[in-house]
Structure formats: C-alpha cells, structure tokens
Motif scaffolding. Structure first.
Motif, short mmCIF file in Angstrom:
data_model
loop_
_atom_site.label_atom_id
_atom_site.label_comp_id
_atom_site.label_asym_id
_atom_site.label_seq_id
_atom_site.Cartn_x
_atom_site.Cartn_y
_atom_site.Cartn_z
N GLY A 224 2.41 5.28 12.39
CA GLY A 224 2.39 6.64 12.71
C GLY A 224 1.35 7.51 12.13
N CYS A 225 1.50 8.60 11.42
CA CYS A 225 0.52 9.30 10.58
C CYS A 225 0.11 8.78 9.34
CB CYS A 225 1.16 10.97 10.56
SG CYS A 225 1.94 11.73 11.88
N ALA A 226 0.76 7.77 8.78
CA ALA A 226 0.39 7.27 7.60
C ALA A 226 -0.96 6.89 7.18
CB ALA A 226 1.65 6.28 7.27
N PRO A 227 -1.57 6.20 8.13
CA PRO A 227 -3.12 5.72 7.69
C PRO A 227 -3.93 7.12 7.41
CG PRO A 227 -2.29 4.35 9.42
CD PRO A 227 -1.22 5.54 9.41
N GLY A 228 -3.74 7.94 8.35
CA GLY A 228 -4.41 9.09 8.08
C GLY A 228 -4.19 10.03 6.91
N LEU A 229 -3.05 9.75 6.28
CA LEU A 229 -2.65 10.65 5.29
C LEU A 229 -2.61 9.86 3.71
CD1 LEU A 229 0.67 12.32 6.70
CD2 LEU A 229 -1.51 13.51 6.27
N LEU A 230 -2.96 8.64 4.06
CA LEU A 230 -2.80 7.75 2.72
C LEU A 230 -3.46 8.22 1.60
CD1 LEU A 230 -1.60 5.40 1.45
CD2 LEU A 230 -3.60 4.05 2.47
N GLY A 231 -4.84 8.90 1.62
CA GLY A 231 -5.70 9.30 0.81
C GLY A 231 -5.18 10.79 0.11
N ARG A 232 -4.43 11.37 1.05
CA ARG A 232 -3.76 12.49 0.31
C ARG A 232 -2.63 12.25 -0.33
NH1 ARG A 232 -4.05 18.01 1.71
NH2 ARG A 232 -2.12 19.12 1.42
N TRP A 233 -1.73 11.13 0.01
CA TRP A 233 -0.66 10.67 -0.82
C TRP A 233 -1.29 10.12 -2.09
CZ3 TRP A 233 1.98 7.45 3.40
CH2 TRP A 233 2.48 8.21 4.44
N GLU A 234 -2.31 9.35 -2.25
CA GLU A 234 -3.29 8.78 -3.25
C GLU A 234 -3.49 9.74 -4.31
OE1 GLU A 234 -4.81 5.25 -5.42
OE2 GLU A 234 -3.29 5.59 -3.51
N HIS A 235 -4.04 10.63 -3.73
CA HIS A 235 -4.72 11.92 -4.66
C HIS A 235 -3.13 12.73 -5.34
CE1 HIS A 235 -7.06 15.55 -5.96
NE2 HIS A 235 -5.92 16.12 -5.51
N GLY A 236 -2.44 12.76 -4.54
CA GLY A 236 -1.10 13.48 -5.03
C GLY A 236 -0.52 12.66 -6.07
N TRP A 237 -0.42 11.40 -5.88
CA TRP A 237 0.07 10.39 -6.75
C TRP A 237 -0.46 10.50 -8.02
CZ3 TRP A 237 -1.30 6.09 -9.51
CH2 TRP A 237 -0.10 5.11 -10.04
N ARG A 238 -1.86 10.56 -8.12
CA ARG A 238 -2.93 10.48 -9.25
C ARG A 238 -2.65 11.97 -9.85
NH1 ARG A 238 -5.09 5.75 -9.87
NH2 ARG A 238 -5.55 4.40 -7.94
N THR A 239 -2.48 12.96 -9.51
CA THR A 239 -2.53 14.25 -10.08
C THR A 239 -1.25 14.98 -10.25
OG1 THR A 239 -2.73 15.27 -7.81
CG2 THR A 239 -4.79 14.73 -8.83
N ARG A 240 -0.08 14.53 -9.72
CA ARG A 240 1.18 15.10 -10.33
C ARG A 240 2.28 14.08 -10.47
NH1 ARG A 240 2.00 20.16 -7.55
NH2 ARG A 240 4.23 19.76 -7.90
N ALA A 241 2.69 14.47 -11.66
CA ALA A 241 3.76 13.56 -12.31
C ALA A 241 5.00 13.38 -11.40
CB ALA A 241 4.06 14.21 -13.69
N ASP A 242 5.26 14.57 -10.75
CA ASP A 242 6.30 14.54 -9.77
C ASP A 242 6.48 13.40 -8.68
OD1 ASP A 242 4.69 16.35 -8.64
OD2 ASP A 242 6.34 17.66 -7.66
N VAL A 243 5.23 13.36 -8.08
CA VAL A 243 4.75 12.47 -6.99
C VAL A 243 5.19 10.95 -7.52
CG1 VAL A 243 2.89 11.73 -5.20
CG2 VAL A 243 3.18 14.10 -5.86
N ARG A 244 4.28 10.84 -8.64
CA ARG A 244 4.30 9.24 -9.17
C ARG A 244 5.67 8.86 -9.91
NH1 ARG A 244 0.00 11.69 -12.05
NH2 ARG A 244 0.55 11.92 -14.28
N ARG A 245 6.70 10.01 -9.90
CA ARG A 245 7.82 9.76 -10.86
C ARG A 245 8.46 8.42 -10.73
NH1 ARG A 245 10.92 14.51 -9.75
NH2 ARG A 245 11.40 13.46 -8.04
#
Length: 324
Positions: A224-245
């Motif tokens: 689905g949309c995942a390949p195009g959103l992977l960079g956004r998820w990666e950025h969120g994971w590295r910058t937000r504690a709640d994303v990488r919790r």
C-alpha cells in the motif's frame, strides 16, 4: 511444490470462494455475494467479474496459463473474513473446501486458509488444522479486527500462533467504507492502500517482528502506501519517544524482514518497494480475479526489473520458510 504449469512463477495473491459460501459469514459489511446473469455482485455492488472466475478451477488455470503463472496460492476474498463475531462453521467449511481443491490440483494450486477472531482458543485450533493440511501454507487475515491492528488483540494472537506453527500469513485489506470515500471507488483506490500501510506501521512500530522474529508475513498491493511513508516513519521514530516506545529497531531495518507482493500498478512504485524491502522480499501477486488485478503479473514484474526466478524463490521461502 510440483506440477507447475509451463514452469511459471508462484502467484501468492489470488482469491477463491466456492458458491456454497457466497452468503458470507454473519455480519459481513456489504451483504452476500450473488450471481446475476453470469456477473458477480457483492450485495448491490457489481464486482465487474464473471461469477465463474471466483470459483471455477478451469477459469483459474486458464488465467494462470495466460499470465505465465505456474502455481497460484488461493485465499478468500477479503469480504469473506469473519470479523463480526462467531463464524466457526463458515471457517471450517471454507478451509475444508480449500484443502480439497488444492489436493486435487496436482500441485498447481496452494492455499492460505481462514480463521475466526472471537475466541483465541478456537483460532489456535483452526491454525493447527491448517498447519496439518497438505498444500495449505498458512492463513490470510485482515489488517484490522475490532479496532485493533497487528500489534494487539486477536490479530497479534494469530501472528504469535502462526510463528509457533511455522505458518505464512498474508495480510489483505477489507475496503472498509468511510463517508469521504463514498464516490469514485475511493474505498478501494485510497482505502485499501491506507489500511495496509496502517497494518505495516503497527507491525514495525509495535515491535511485533522483534517479538516474533521467525514470523513470515506478506502485505499485498505492494504494501500500500507504506514504501512512500517509510522515511516519515523513520524520522518520527528517531525524533519522538512515543513513536519508538514499543520498538527497539528503526522501521527501515525491520521493513526488510517483511514480504510484499508486486500488485502496485506502477513500475516506479514497484522499484521503490524493492529498493526499501530488498529484492529477496518481493513476491509475485495478481489479485485474481478482481478488476483491480495485475493482468500480466509476471510481465509487469519483470518489466520493472525483477527476476522471475527470484520471485518464485522468494515465494517459496515466504510460504515454506526453507524455500522448498
């Protein structure tokens, strides 16, 4: 798998439902399937396919020959998923019919069975039955049940049991309706890719693959949309504690441990998927017999630069773990 047609590739994403199960399980959101003068309807919605294409083995084999497919892995259409309550009888009937079909196909067909979601013990028993059935490689499931995705509840239980039993899991969206998607077939054109991307994100950010490292799981429609959103998820994971919790590993890393089919309808999107997931994580899919199917699944994939032999090897590993 033996008995392949003309040495063709393995298609892991195709649908089959016997006519005696066209009424669908209790609570199905769109109503029963019906034949109208040879055309298939879902409730009042025309599916733009011949009724026989959903059930007839000759039609399936004819399409396989035309598309260079040697083995087709059949699973239920997503509107047959029993997501609205008890459906043990329906699930049993489907799995038994699928097993009989596969057993009689000379190795040209394989199956991904169905499970119910209301009783964890019953779900486990159904998966154990699938694991013991010749020609059945695993189960197909929706990306959402009772408001929960793959990182909790009934679906996480399925994934946990599938890993324990060595079963493959195929995740297929359900085309769930939303008011803003009422026109232009947007429930499919936008809804399906969004449902799948949500499930991929839940798996990655929920740490599911870290808990279940041997799980073999494939997402259809190229993720689905995942390949195009992977960079956004990666950025969120590295910058937000709640994303990488809930996950100790960045999503880009875990993404490469999943499988995805080739049904993207765009060569550039398929190349993007292969770049993110790795060439060994992409398997051939067709979405037979729907109007949104990839009509020439092998030609489309090889035209985008993928290797047919590699696609089949990847499918064998997804389905069986050892590539057999």
């Amino acid at each position: 798998m033996s008995g392949v047609i003309d040495g063709g590739v393995i298609d892991v994403h195709a649908h089959w439902l016997p006519p005696e199960l066209f009424d669908l399980p209790p609570g199905a959101p769109y109503g029963p399937m019906r034949d109208r003068d040879g055309e298939l309807y879902l409730g009042e919605i025309p599916l733009s396919i011949e009724t026989r294409a959903m059930s007839d083995v000759r039609a399936i084999h004819d399409d396989m020959r035309a598309g260079g497919v040697g083995v087709r892995v059949l699973s239920a259409p997503p509107f047959a998923f029993p997501v609205a309550g008890p459906a043990t009888g329906y699930v049993t009937a489907y799995n038994e019919a699928l097993g009989a079909l596969v057993a009689d196909a000379g190795g040209t067909l394989a199956g991904l069975g169905m499970v119910s979601f209301d009783d964890p013990a019953e779900t486990s028993a159904q998966l154990e039955s699938l694991a013991a059935a010749p020609g059945i490689a695993g189960a197909a499931i929706p990306p959402l049940v009772a408001g929960a995705s793959l990182d909790r509840g009934a679906l996480l239980h399925v994934l946990t049991e599938a890993e324990r039993l060595g079963l493959a899991v195929l995740v297929h969206p359900m085309q769930l309706p939303r008011p803003e998607w009422g026109d232009h077939y947007l429930a499919n054109l936008i809804g399906n890719p969004v449902e799948t991307a949500t499930a991929v994100a839940a798996l990655l950010l929920g740490g599911v693959k870290e808990r279940l490292p041997r799980l073999r799981i494939c997402f259809v429609h190229g993720g689905g949309c995942a390949p195009g959103l992977l960079g956004r998820w990666e950025h969120g994971w590295r910058t937000r504690a709640d994303v990488r919790r809930s996950s100790a590993r960045p999503p880009r890393e875990t993404f490469r441990e999943l499988y995805f089919d080739t049904v993207t309808h765009d060569a550039g999107q398929l190349r993007l998927l292969a770049a993110h997931a790795g060439a060994d994580a992409v398997v051939c899919g067709s979405d037979y017999p729907f109007d949104m199917a990839q009509q020439d699944p092998v030609g489309f994939a090889t035209g985008a630069g993928l290797d047919a032999e590699a696609l089949t090897g990847n499918a064998r590993t997804f389905l069986h773990g050892d590539g057999s």
